[in-house]
Structures are given as C-alpha cells and as structure tokens.
Enzyme design. Structure first.
Site, short mmCIF file in Angstrom:
data_model
loop_
_atom_site.label_atom_id
_atom_site.label_comp_id
_atom_site.label_asym_id
_atom_site.label_seq_id
_atom_site.Cartn_x
_atom_site.Cartn_y
_atom_site.Cartn_z
N SER A 64 0.86 -1.18 0.00
CA SER A 64 0.00 0.00 0.00
C SER A 64 0.90 1.23 0.00
CB SER A 64 -0.88 0.00 1.26
OG SER A 64 -1.53 1.24 1.43
N TYR A 83 -2.40 0.26 10.92
CA TYR A 83 -2.32 -0.22 9.54
C TYR A 83 -1.00 0.18 8.88
CZ TYR A 83 -3.58 -0.99 4.64
OH TYR A 83 -3.61 -1.40 3.33
#
Length: 250
Positions: free
Chosen positions: A137, A150
C-alpha cells in the site's frame, strides 16, 4: 484437480482471492493463461470464481499456520505468488488504539505474508523462474494520522518483501512490490466493521482506483521476461496526492 493438471501451464497462487484486488487478479491471470489457485477463507466465493475461470479454490487462512501448511502441501508447482491477503481495522489515534485490532493487522499483513511466502519459496525456486508479487500500500511508504496500526503493519510487510529481494539475489526468483493508493473494494467496509456509510465516505470527493486497475498491473508484471524484475510500483488515483489527503478535499 491438482494445480499441475494444466499441462505445461504456469501456476499462479493468489491469496485473499475472494473479493476485490484478489478476485480481479485471479480472473486476469486466468485470461493470461495461468492455472490459478485461489486461496481465501470464504470458500463459497472462491469456489464460484474458480468454476468461472477454470481454476482451483482452496481454503486459506494466512493467520493459521496449520491452514497455510495444508494449502502449501496440496500444491505441486508454483510459478507466481500474489500476496494479496491483508486488511485494516479501525481508524483510531494511537492514544485510543485497540490492541486486538493491531494484533489482527500485524498477524494478517505481516506474519500471514511471511508464512505463505516462506512456505512457497522452495516451489518458486524449483519453477526456474519464480515471481513473488506483494500488494502492500502507499501506507507502506507514508504515515498518516489515526492510521498507525495499519501503516506500521504495511511498513513491516514492505520491509519483509524488500529484505527478501536482497536475500534472493542470485536465485531464479523475482520480487515486485505494488503499492496502491485508494482502491474502492471491500477494504473500507472491513476497516469499519461493515458500516457502509463510513466506508462510502472514504471515497467522497474523488474517483478512486478499482480492483481491475491493480489486476492489470499484476498481469503486466507477471508477463515480463525472466531478465526483467520490476522492483516497486506506486499507483494512486489521479485525485490522491498522499496516503491521507487528496487534491479535491484537502
């Protein structure tokens, strides 16, 4: 049907294949001629997709060592591994961090990737031209407020992948990291425990990427000749400038 039933066919394993990027990738790789093995916990979904694309569905929970071992033992050959399983939980500041959410994110994104990758390294090497594609990501490259659980997990997953790239130099295995920005999938729905309103709000004011956009990139990467190693690809929507903010809403 075993993964080697497609004679002379290359085998691609896709984790987290029950929806979103994983499902789109499985479809695209099957179109490219791969025999696709789909792994996920939602067996009903991957079984339906496997029937659609002529692939194979196998239950896989990357947070469960025994599940990963069974999944790997059933494979005769692996040419491409797409590490797509992962996800986020919550959007809380560090001061209000839910430790269970953090544990889930680290177990899924980091330890899960480690388990499946480590277990498949011998088969990838035996293929003579193995490829590991890890979908991290832009959160693996940047920090943003309220996202430490995260972003820290994705940073760790990225470092795992990049370290392996160094360690496998000289072996017949290539590694590519794909770092997407906002992609409209079930990602936000999972992050907000099924709250549709919160999930939809994430994409307000911009046009996000869609799963097929990332599947196209994975397809391109997997089609390169063995001399070509695409190290890292960062891809965002036109409307997004950083992991946290975008040009329309600031």
């Amino acid at each position: 049907m075993s993964a080697s039933d497609n004679s002379n066919g290359r085998v691609a394993v896709v984790t987290g294949a029950s929806s979103g990027i994983g499902a789109a990738t499985a479809r695209r790789l099957a179109q490219d001629g791969f025999q696709v093995v789909l792994g996920a916990r939602r067996v009903d979904r991957i079984s339906e997709l496997a029937d659609e694309i002529g692939g194979r569905a196998s239950y896989l929970d990357v947070t469960d060592a025994a599940s990963v071992e069974r999944f790997i033992a059933a494979l005769d050959r692996v040419d491409v591994l797409v590490n797509n399983a992962g996800g986020a939980k919550g959007l809380a500041p560090v001061a209000d961090a839910d430790l269970d959410d953090w544990r889930w994110m680290w177990e899924t994104n980091v330890i899960g990737t480690l388990r499946i990758t480590k277990g498949l390294l011998p088969k990838l090497a035996d293929s003579g031209d193995g490829l590991i594609i890890t979908v991290t990501s832009t959160a693996a490259l940047e920090a943003y407020d309220n996202g430490a659980g995260y972003t820290s997990a994705k940073h760790a997953q990225g470092v795992l992948h990049r370290t392996l790239r160094l360690e496998l130099i000289g072996t017949p295995i290539r590694l590519t990291e794909i770092c997407p920005g906002m992609v409209e999938t079930e990602f936000s729905l999972v992050r907000f425990d099924g709250d549709t309103a919160k999930a939809d709000a994430v994409y307000e004011g911009l046009e996000p990427l869609v799963a097929d956009d990332i599947a196209d990139i994975i397809s391109f990467t997997a089609s390169r000749p063995s001399r070509v190693d695409i190290d890292q690809i960062v891809v965002r929507p036109r409307d997004q400038a950083t992991s946290r903010r975008n040009i329309k809403t600031g």
